[in-house]
Design a protein around this motif. Structure first.
Motif, short mmCIF file in Angstrom:
data_model
loop_
_atom_site.label_atom_id
_atom_site.label_comp_id
_atom_site.label_asym_id
_atom_site.label_seq_id
_atom_site.Cartn_x
_atom_site.Cartn_y
_atom_site.Cartn_z
N ASP A 1 -102.28 33.04 -124.72
CA ASP A 1 -101.49 31.86 -124.34
C ASP A 1 -100.53 31.47 -125.45
N GLU B 1 -101.33 34.27 -116.34
CA GLU B 1 -102.06 34.04 -115.08
C GLU B 1 -102.95 35.25 -114.83
N ASP C 1 -97.89 29.23 -116.37
CA ASP C 1 -99.10 29.94 -116.77
C ASP C 1 -98.66 31.14 -117.59
N SER D 1 -101.39 25.09 -111.93
CA SER D 1 -100.70 26.29 -112.40
C SER D 1 -101.03 27.52 -111.58
N GLY D 2 -102.18 27.51 -110.90
CA GLY D 2 -102.54 28.64 -110.08
C GLY D 2 -102.03 28.56 -108.65
N GLU E 1 -102.70 23.76 -118.49
CA GLU E 1 -102.53 24.68 -117.36
C GLU E 1 -103.70 24.64 -116.38
#
Length: 270
Positions: free
Chosen positions: A52, A94, A91, A220-221, A76
């Motif tokens: 990250d 991700e 993200d 974020s997903g 996030e």
């Protein structure tokens, strides 16, 4: 579900964001190994944070500069509505858990949200070089080619999917996931249970999958895949069939011909 398209968004901004996300993807690709990194939980977490941090260094400032006045959603894994205005929901890795285990299902995403509506998104898969993009009201694309959601109308012929949004969710969320998988195994054709959500939602936008649901509101997903699904002609709601927004407790995206059937199966579990 449809979004107001009266935004001053253009292909120039999309090209800028795409370039930033692809550069970030190169950084994440440089960190990828085909073997798992870390065995103890603290080692795995350290690798995740390192991914990250490395990617955010090449994303944050360029994205904020690309949209003067925009703000940054810091956490996030957070859910819920944001204050009005423009926000970047990013993200940097991700599917980070997949990346640190040497698996291929990971991406870099950046989504511009305005007044709690996703209006522009870029999802880049560094391993394949594929880039999924969407601007509200202007369609969804894969490497420039138009995406279309599935035309299926029979849930019994559907490939559907779900998964947990993050580690450590409560027992009620895990119970719902298990019960929903059982319900869809009975009513659908094949059920995938995997992470991350975005990697399933890009398949939905491309017509490869037919429905995806999640008992969580991790922003974020969901925001990137939600915009791609909508712009590809899919239907996005909460699991009960009500209009979805960032404050919704759960999420359902489906091919339009299957959405009502999916709600019938899943709504009793919400």
């Amino acid at each position: 579900m449809s979004f107001d398209t009266s935004f001053d968004l253009d292909n120039s901004l999309l090209a800028t964001v795409t370039s930033i996300v692809r550069t970030a993807g190169d950084t994440l690709l440089d960190r990828f190994t085909t073997h798992a990194r870390g065995t103890a939980l603290d080692e795995i977490v350290k690798e995740i944070y390192a991914n990250d941090d490395a990617v955010l260094k090449v994303m944050r400032e360029p994205l904020l500069l690309a949209r003067p006045g925009s703000q940054w959603a810091e956490d996030e894994l957070a859910g819920g509505a944001l204050p009005d205005g423009e926000w970047w929901i990013v993200d940097p890795a991700e599917g980070n858990i997949n990346h640190v285990h040497g698996m291929p299902d990971w991406a870099v995403t950046a989504t511009l949200v305005r007044d709690n509506q996703p209006v522009l998104t870029v999802v880049h898969l560094p391993l394949t070089g594929d880039t999924y993009t969407a601007i509200a009201g202007r369609g969804a694309h894969l490497n420039g080619a138009v995406l279309r959601a599935s035309a299926k109308t029979d849930l019994g012929a559907a490939l559907v999917g779900t998964g947990q949004a993050k580690p450590g969710e409560d027992a009620d969320a895990f119970r719902k996931i298990g019960e929903s998988v059982t319900a869809m195994l009975i009513n659908g054709l094949v059920v995938r249970v995997s992470v991350p959500a975005t990697l399933q939602l890009i398949h939905l936008a491309a017509g490869r999958m037919d429905a995806f649901w999640q008992f969580s509101d991790v922003r974020s997903g969901l925001v990137a895949g939600a915009l791609l699904a909508i712009e590809a002609g899919g239907t996005v709601t909460d699991i009960s069939g009500a209009p979805w927004n960032l404050a919704s407790p759960d999420f359902l995206a489906a091919a339009p011909g299957l959405h009502a059937a999916a709600v019938t199966v899943l709504a009793p579990l919400a």
